[in-house]
Design an enzyme around this catalytic site. Structure first.
Site, short mmCIF file in Angstrom:
data_model
loop_
_atom_site.label_atom_id
_atom_site.label_comp_id
_atom_site.label_asym_id
_atom_site.label_seq_id
_atom_site.Cartn_x
_atom_site.Cartn_y
_atom_site.Cartn_z
N GLU A 1 -5.91 -11.17 75.03
CA GLU A 1 -4.58 -10.97 75.61
C GLU A 1 -3.50 -11.48 74.64
O GLU A 1 -3.81 -12.19 73.67
CB GLU A 1 -4.50 -11.73 76.93
CG GLU A 1 -5.44 -11.20 78.02
CD GLU A 1 -4.98 -9.88 78.64
OE1 GLU A 1 -4.28 -9.11 77.98
OE2 GLU A 1 -5.34 -9.63 79.81
N ASP B 1 -16.89 -7.08 75.16
CA ASP B 1 -16.42 -8.10 76.10
C ASP B 1 -17.15 -7.97 77.44
O ASP B 1 -17.90 -7.02 77.65
CB ASP B 1 -14.89 -7.99 76.29
CG ASP B 1 -14.42 -6.55 76.46
OD1 ASP B 1 -15.26 -5.66 76.69
OD2 ASP B 1 -13.21 -6.32 76.37
N HIS C 1 -3.55 -5.54 74.10
CA HIS C 1 -4.81 -6.26 73.88
C HIS C 1 -5.91 -5.35 73.35
O HIS C 1 -5.91 -4.15 73.58
CB HIS C 1 -5.26 -7.02 75.14
CG HIS C 1 -5.84 -6.20 76.24
ND1 HIS C 1 -5.24 -6.06 77.47
CD2 HIS C 1 -6.99 -5.49 76.33
CE1 HIS C 1 -6.01 -5.32 78.25
NE2 HIS C 1 -7.06 -4.96 77.59
C1 GLP Z 1 -10.04 -3.17 79.09
C2 GLP Z 1 -11.05 -3.38 77.97
C3 GLP Z 1 -10.53 -2.92 76.63
C4 GLP Z 1 -9.90 -1.54 76.77
C5 GLP Z 1 -8.73 -1.64 77.71
C6 GLP Z 1 -8.00 -0.32 77.87
O1 GLP Z 1 -9.19 -4.22 79.26
N1 GLP Z 1 -11.47 -4.73 77.86
O2 GLP Z 1 -11.60 -2.89 75.68
O3 GLP Z 1 -9.47 -1.09 75.52
O4 GLP Z 1 -9.24 -2.02 78.98
O5 GLP Z 1 -8.64 0.45 78.85
P1 GLP Z 1 -8.43 1.98 79.07
O6 GLP Z 1 -9.10 2.63 77.90
O7 GLP Z 1 -9.14 2.28 80.35
O8 GLP Z 1 -7.00 2.24 79.13
#
Ligand code: GLP
Length: 259
Positions: free
Chosen positions: A142, A66, A137
């Site tokens: 979302e 993304d 998500h």
């Molecule tokens: C973002 C990314 C996701 C990721 C999520 C969780 O929103 N787009 O791919 O899994 O954050 O992030 P974290 O691993 O920092 O908790």
């Protein structure tokens, strides 16, 4: 789904790295890479194996999940920059083989279609690494994303913007719009690794694994996938009702059966 509960984040990172390493034996391995904090331990472990044991990514390609819309590619928090800084620049994965969405594409819908074609052209993703948002998500799909969705524009929830504010100077700097692979796109990966670390992810992991298949928890769409491995530490596993069964199954895993 195979649920693997491990004592800590280091054990999760080693197991995830083992799975990625095995996929590198394919002729033209294609990795799906997530950003965020969750996979950082896995990337560190892969970098360590590259530096200390010669693990090579030279034949691999990689696709990020993304991108923030509106951020220039060279912005330090664009996912194109983040994945290079945190992982691919530290191994021998050729820079031209690291594919990302262009957050400044003049026609984001055409950019989404280009990305879908590029993934298909590479032969599809062998191993897709995923973190999970606190709202369930994956990528930036979302809640209420179509379970069949393809790469497209999404609007972030305020919760996700707050969660990601730590990477930006002020919460207002977090972009509102993104491009993300869809849930249908992600599920075309041949093997999916969903990683959850810490108690803050316990509810999302429980909803993804044991909740109903529902757009309200986008990660629950992985219940439809034929080969998903969920790697969690004790904190992220703490709300799983059937954890004793998962551990029992793991302890009696036949020797010949890989992840
Ligand atoms: C973002 C990314 C996701 C990721 C999520 C969780 O929103 N787009 O791919 O899994 O954050 O992030 P974290 O691993 O920092 O908790």
């Amino acid at each position: 789904m195979e649920i693997v509960i491990l004592p800590d984040d280091e054990a999760v990172a080693r197991t995830a790295a083992d799975i990625v390493q095995a996929s590198l034996e394919n002729d033209s391995p294609v990795l799906g890479l997530a950003t965020g904090s969750t996979p950082l331990g896995t990337y560190s472990e892969l970098i360590r194996r590259h530096c200390e044991a010669g693990l090579s990514f030279a034949r691999a390609q990689a696709f990020t999940l993304d991108e923030y819309l509106g951020l220039p590619a060279e912005h330090p928090e664009s996912y194109r920059s983040v994945i290079r800084r945190e992982f691919t620049d530290s191994v021998d994965l050729p820079a031209h083989a690291v594919h990302s969405l262009d957050g400044q594409a003049p026609d984001p819908e055409a950019e989404a279609a280009r990305y879908e074609a590029a993934i298909a052209g590479a032969g599809g993703v062998d191993v897709q690494i995923l973190g999970i948002g606190t709202d369930g998500h994956i990528g930036f799909n979302e809640p209420m994303s179509s379970l069949a969705s393809r790469t497209r524009i999404k609007t972030l929830t305020e919760q996700t913007r707050r969660d990601n504010a730590r990477f930006f100077p002020t919460p207002e700097d977090v972009p509102r719009h993104v491009l993300t692979q869809g849930l249908g796109t992600i599920r075309e990966a041949r093997h999916i690794l969903l990683i959850g670390l810490g108690e803050g992810k316990a509810s999302a992991i429980a909803a993804a694994v044991e909740g109903p298949l529902a757009a309200a928890c986008p990660a629950s769409s992985l219940q439809l996938h034929p080969h998903t491995t969920v790697l969690v530490d004790e904190g992220a596993a703490s709300r799983l009702e059937h954890r004793e069964y998962y551990q029992h199954a793991l302890e009696h895993k036949p020797q010949w059966q890989a992840y």
